[in-house]
Design a protein around this motif. Structure first.
Motif, short mmCIF file in Angstrom:
data_model
loop_
_atom_site.label_atom_id
_atom_site.label_comp_id
_atom_site.label_asym_id
_atom_site.label_seq_id
_atom_site.Cartn_x
_atom_site.Cartn_y
_atom_site.Cartn_z
N UNK A 81 -16.26 -0.19 -5.20
CA UNK A 81 -15.06 0.75 -4.49
C UNK A 81 -13.94 -0.46 -6.17
N UNK A 82 -13.23 0.37 -6.62
CA UNK A 82 -12.18 0.12 -8.32
C UNK A 82 -11.01 0.58 -7.92
N UNK A 83 -9.55 0.80 -8.41
CA UNK A 83 -8.95 1.25 -9.03
C UNK A 83 -8.76 1.42 -10.14
N UNK A 105 -13.42 5.47 -5.34
CA UNK A 105 -12.32 5.25 -6.88
C UNK A 105 -11.02 5.61 -5.95
N UNK A 106 -9.83 4.84 -6.17
CA UNK A 106 -8.28 4.56 -6.11
C UNK A 106 -7.70 4.97 -8.10
N UNK A 107 -6.95 6.24 -7.03
CA UNK A 107 -6.65 6.43 -8.63
C UNK A 107 -5.09 7.01 -8.18
N UNK A 108 -4.00 6.65 -9.47
CA UNK A 108 -2.71 6.24 -9.03
C UNK A 108 -2.26 8.47 -8.70
N UNK A 109 -2.24 8.85 -8.68
CA UNK A 109 -1.74 10.55 -8.45
C UNK A 109 -1.25 10.92 -10.14
N UNK A 122 -18.85 14.72 -10.28
CA UNK A 122 -19.18 14.67 -10.05
C UNK A 122 -20.15 14.15 -9.86
N UNK A 123 -20.49 12.84 -9.46
CA UNK A 123 -21.05 12.12 -9.34
C UNK A 123 -21.07 11.47 -7.91
N UNK A 124 -20.01 11.72 -7.32
CA UNK A 124 -20.17 11.98 -5.88
C UNK A 124 -18.79 10.84 -5.12
N UNK A 125 -18.47 10.48 -5.79
CA UNK A 125 -17.69 9.34 -5.83
C UNK A 125 -16.62 9.81 -4.56
N UNK A 126 -15.98 9.01 -3.26
CA UNK A 126 -14.91 8.81 -2.47
C UNK A 126 -14.02 9.24 -3.45
N UNK A 127 -12.95 9.79 -3.89
CA UNK A 127 -11.69 9.65 -5.19
C UNK A 127 -10.60 9.57 -3.71
N UNK A 128 -9.85 9.02 -4.58
CA UNK A 128 -8.61 8.58 -3.25
C UNK A 128 -7.37 8.66 -3.79
N UNK A 129 -6.71 9.67 -4.21
CA UNK A 129 -5.33 9.38 -4.90
C UNK A 129 -3.73 8.41 -4.13
N UNK A 130 -3.75 7.86 -4.54
CA UNK A 130 -2.55 7.31 -3.92
C UNK A 130 -1.09 7.30 -4.43
N UNK A 131 0.32 7.36 -4.33
CA UNK A 131 1.57 7.13 -4.89
C UNK A 131 1.51 5.68 -5.59
N UNK A 132 2.49 5.86 -7.05
CA UNK A 132 2.56 4.24 -7.31
C UNK A 132 1.25 4.72 -8.48
N UNK A 133 1.13 3.44 -9.26
CA UNK A 133 0.58 3.33 -10.92
C UNK A 133 -0.86 2.60 -10.33
N UNK A 135 -1.47 -0.99 -11.24
CA UNK A 135 -1.34 -1.85 -10.49
C UNK A 135 -1.19 -1.84 -8.80
N UNK A 136 -0.71 -0.37 -8.51
CA UNK A 136 -0.21 -0.49 -7.08
C UNK A 136 -1.75 -0.39 -6.33
N UNK A 137 -2.71 0.42 -6.52
CA UNK A 137 -3.97 1.30 -6.57
C UNK A 137 -5.08 -0.06 -7.00
N UNK A 138 -4.55 -1.49 -7.74
CA UNK A 138 -5.59 -2.17 -7.59
C UNK A 138 -5.52 -2.89 -6.73
#
Length: 352
Positions: A81-83, A105-109, A122-133, A135-138
């Motif tokens: 898992x990563x931000x 992976x958690x990314x800033x929306x 394309x590599x099949x990751x679970x991609x989750x977008x969150x509100x915030x930047x 640093x919030x994701x990390x």
């Protein structure tokens, strides 16, 4: 045949004969000597770029990810898992797929270049977008990985730094010595930390006799180390370094101070000008964040401190296709003409 940086630098890395090496043959990226740009700027230095955009997923992140995923696989983890602001997610997803592991992976929306997001998807990751930047994701990712059997693969993972330090080894192996100055973009600050570690290890082993000055450059709208405090809402076109509270802040300052270097900032306009200069004058297409290490040399050169013949290396951390939309935005639009030979030749006359 190049088998990847772990195999090549095995004796310098924390692996053994039973470690399951997860590799996409990363590393061995070219060190390109610049010809036109030093002349145009009136500089009598030997200026090189380390083109990390030619790693398998198009960025320097692959250096650290081969080690992080390798060690996660060795530990028996099934999920990593990563931000990310983009490049880490692309690399983590690719190497996890190679290892037969799941990646989240958690990314800033809305704050990630589409070229990078497409890779994670394309590599099949679970991609989750969150509100915030970022640093919030990390913060969220750190909590989850601390509490569960999930491996964190951001640069807080020490194995990431171990892999990334090999970039310094390659520079020395190519030049036969350390450069006088090492310019590098600074976002989460793991890379400047890693390169400094690599140079010091090579010196300890007697492979070099001197160390370079580490010259880190942040984007002006996202320059917490320069300002001396976190930036709550970082803002820059260089999305890969749009980070307001770097995880490797203190190690980056140590690299700066121990080497006698600097950590400074460059504006978005300076970054854009540098990106365009590299592409138009040298034929090297890098993403905006990478161009901070070019803009840094240009800015620092105005202090008239470079001496003739000194060796300068700029790290180009990612390929320009990572953010193709930005490249189109800052380039001249295609000309629309009638499809006749004479019309085309008339346009080309000015270049003959």
């Amino acid at each position: 045949m190049w088998k990847g940086l772990v195999e090549h630098y095995r004796k310098h890395l924390p692996v053994n004969d039973s470690t399951p090496i997860i590799s996409l043959c990363e590393g061995n990226t070219p060190l390109i000597k610049l010809n036109k740009l030093p002349q145009e700027l009136g500089l009598s230095i030997e200026w090189y770029v380390k083109y990390e955009g030619l790693n398998p997923t198009g960025s320097f992140k692959d250096r650290g990810m081969t080690m992080a995923i390798t060690k996660a696989k060795e530990a028996g983890d099934k999920i990593v898992m990563c931000a990310s602001t983009g490049n880490t997610s692309a690399s983590a997803a690719a190497y996890a797929a190679r290892a037969g592991m799941k990646c989240c992976v958690v990314i800033p929306e809305g704050r990630i270049a589409m070229g990078k997001l497409s890779q994670a998807m394309i590599h099949g990751a679970v991609v989750l977008q969150i509100e915030g930047n970022f640093d919030n994701a990390l913060d969220i990712v750190r909590e989850i990985t601390d509490e569960n059997q999930i491996s964190l693969v951001n640069s807080l993972n020490p194995y990431r730094i171990e892999g990334q330090k090999t970039g310094a080894f390659e520079i020395v192996d190519d030049l036969g010595a350390a450069p006088d100055f090492h310019f590098i973009p600074v976002g989460n600050a793991g890379n400047i930390t890693a390169y400094w570690k690599g140079y010091k290890e090579y010196k300890d082993k007697g492979k070099i006799t001197k160390l370079p000055k580490m010259m880190g450059y942040q984007a002006a709208g996202s320059a917490p180390i320069v300002l001396g405090k976190p930036v709550s809402n970082p803002d820059t076109i260089a999305t890969a370094i749009r980070i307001g509270n770097p995880a490797s802040w203190k190690p980056a300052e140590a690299a700066r101070d121990e080497s006698g270097g600097v950590i400074d900032m460059v504006t978005d306009d300076e970054i854009t000008d540098a990106q365009k200069l590299m592409a138009a004058k040298e034929g090297v297409f890098c993403e905006p964040a990478s161009a901070a290490s070019i803009a840094g040399v240009i800015k620092y050169s105005k202090k008239n401190v470079f001496k003739d013949g000194q060796k300068v290396v700029s790290i180009l951390t990612g390929h320009g296709l990572k953010d193709a939309d930005r490249a189109i935005e800052i380039s001249a639009e295609p000309k629309s003409i009638a499809g006749r030979k004479k019309d085309i030749l008339k346009i080309l006359e000015q270049y003959l």
